[in-house]
Design an enzyme around this catalytic site. Structure first.
Site, PDB file in Angstrom:
ATOM      1  N   GLU A  59       0.771  -1.244   0.000  1.00 54.11           N
ATOM      2  CA  GLU A  59       0.000   0.000   0.000  1.00 54.11           C
ATOM      3  C   GLU A  59       0.804   1.298   0.000  1.00 54.11           C
ATOM      4  OE1 GLU A  59      -3.060  -0.267   3.005  1.00 54.11           O
ATOM      5  OE2 GLU A  59      -4.252  -1.623   1.739  1.00 54.11           O
ATOM      6  N   GLU A  70      -5.888  -7.900  -1.165  1.00 57.85           N
ATOM      7  CA  GLU A  70      -6.679  -7.533   0.011  1.00 57.85           C
ATOM      8  C   GLU A  70      -8.057  -7.074  -0.431  1.00 57.85           C
ATOM      9  OE1 GLU A  70      -5.238  -4.941   3.069  1.00 57.85           O
ATOM     10  OE2 GLU A  70      -3.187  -5.725   2.957  1.00 57.85           O
TER      11      GLU A  70
END
Length: 421
Positions: free
Chosen positions: A246, A358
């Site tokens: 991320e 995710e």
């Protein structure tokens, strides 16, 4: 800002509303358009999802039709065999049989203590390794993976870890023998199952607040840790290198792509010449902004030393709640029209692949509905399907009866300490 799901529901109230090609046009809980744009037909994939698919004989405004299981499977094979869309296949993988290729969980703990600014308090780790001192009674990550592999037929596990933990807070230094020894126990536990194992550095493109290659750590310092990891696992074909979790608020995506390129080159030159490598974009890896924020274009320039893009896989995340954080109990979207459909189109056009590592929502009816719709879509457009799971279980029976080797899919959230205890 109104959610895309609400906008589609409003369109369904007009008699002339049509869904675009590849958009959703039916399924349990669907309230949007059921008519398809010209040249496409509304084809049912399963009880949860129907999609406007182009084909000969489809006229404008075609209404909902149902394909048999056999015909649907054939259509999937035809579509995916001519265009690569998503999740990678290994060089020795068999031909697509319509079943999910990758399904697994995140085995967290070595990343605990890491914040989104890249500060990682190594005292905060909670390794899922049973013999970890001082109590020698930590969660049994290896045992959990054996359970998921044997009982739930999962075949890939993501193993997040803080960069600071690996080098014991020595930026640019060697892998710490003690810390790496414990992390390697988890990696070996994963490999022993026969599954793929993603080494995931969980630092948000940062080290203690500084962005890699953009005022913070240098590319060489970041490359150093990956060169060592690649050298250690170069002989393991089922190791998957997840460059970074991320990245967000990175000032220059082209500069970040250069950092990613440096890592890819180092991994390949260290002897890991054929393993999968995940390429993460900006914006928390959001599948919804992967194209619009420039990540797709910038990361498309990343190549292997031989100039190919073989096994270089784009890595995306997408949750189903109101702010894409995965922290809310209720879900508000299935992420199809605003994220995965545009991404799938771009991947087809550019002959590239992506993996969803995710996604998730709460253990609620809204999340069950939207998650099953999302999974149904991903199963349809991908070759084969990406599916990373978390720590809450629900049945999607109508969806999964088409995937006999994957009897149940766990409910998706970030895997936390509770799962491993």
């Amino acid at each position: 800002m109104p959610s895309p799901i609400l906008s589609l529901a409003l369109l369904a109230g007009t008699a002339v509303a049509q869904q675009s090609v590849w958009g959703q046009c039916g399924g349990i809980g669907w309230t949007g358009p059921t008519n398809c744009a010209g040249g496409s037909c509304c084809a049912t994939q399963n009880a949860w999802y129907a999609q406007c698919t182009p084909g000969a004989g489809c006229a404008a405004g075609t209404t909902l039709t149902t394909m048999s299981t056999k015909t649907t499977t054939t259509a999937q094979v035809t579509t995916t065999s001519t265009t690569k869309t998503s999740t990678a296949t290994s060089p020795t993988a068999t031909a697509n049989n319509g079943k999910t290729r990758f399904a697994g969980v995140n085995i967290a703990g070595f990343d605990f203590g890491c914040k989104t600014d890249g500060n990682c308090n190594t005292a905060g780790v909670w390794p899922p390794v049973k013999n970890y001192p001082p109590d020698y009674n930590h969660p049994d990550g290896a045992g959990q993976m054996q359970h998921f592999y044997k009982d739930d037929h999962m075949n890939i596990f993501r193993l997040p870890v803080g960069w600071q933990y690996l080098v014991n807070n020595n930026l640019g230094g060697n892998l710490d023998s003690t810390n790496m020894g414990y992390y390697d126990q988890l990696v070996q536990g994963c490999l022993n199952t026969g599954a793929y194992c993603i080494i995931d550095i969980h630092n948000y493109a940062r080290w203690n607040g500084g962005i890699i290659g953009q005022g913070g750590p240098t590319n060489d310092q970041f490359v150093s840790v990956w060169r060592q990891l690649a050298s250690k696992y170069a002989s393991q074909s089922r190791i998957w290198f997840g460059i970074m979790n991320e990245p967000h608020d990175v000032p220059s995506i082209t500069t970040w792509a250069a950092t990613v390129q440096a890592v890819v080159t180092a991994i390949r030159n260290a002897g890991a010449t054929s393993q999968f490598i995940s390429l993460p974009g900006n914006g928390w890896q959001s599948a919804g902004t992967f194209i619009s924020d420039g990540s797709a274009a910038a990361l498309s320039t990343v190549k292997n030393p031989d100039g190919s893009t073989t096994n270089l896989i784009f890595d995306v995340h997408k949750y189903l709640d109101s702010d894409n954080s995965g922290t809310h109990t209720e879900c508000v979207r299935n992420n199809i029209d605003d994220a995965f459909a545009p991404l799938a189109t771009w991947l087809r056009q550019n002959n590239r692949q992506a993996i969803l590592t995710e996604t998730g929502g709460g253990n609620t009816a809204s999340c069950q509905t939207y998650m099953c719709q999302q999974i149904a879509y991903l199963k349809y457009v991908t070759h084969p399907s990406p599916c990373f799971q978390g720590n809450r279980y629900k049945q999607c029976a109508d969806l999964l009866n088409q995937q006999p080797k994957l009897r149940r899919l766990p409910w998706l959230r970030r895997l936390g300490r509770r799962l491993l205890r």
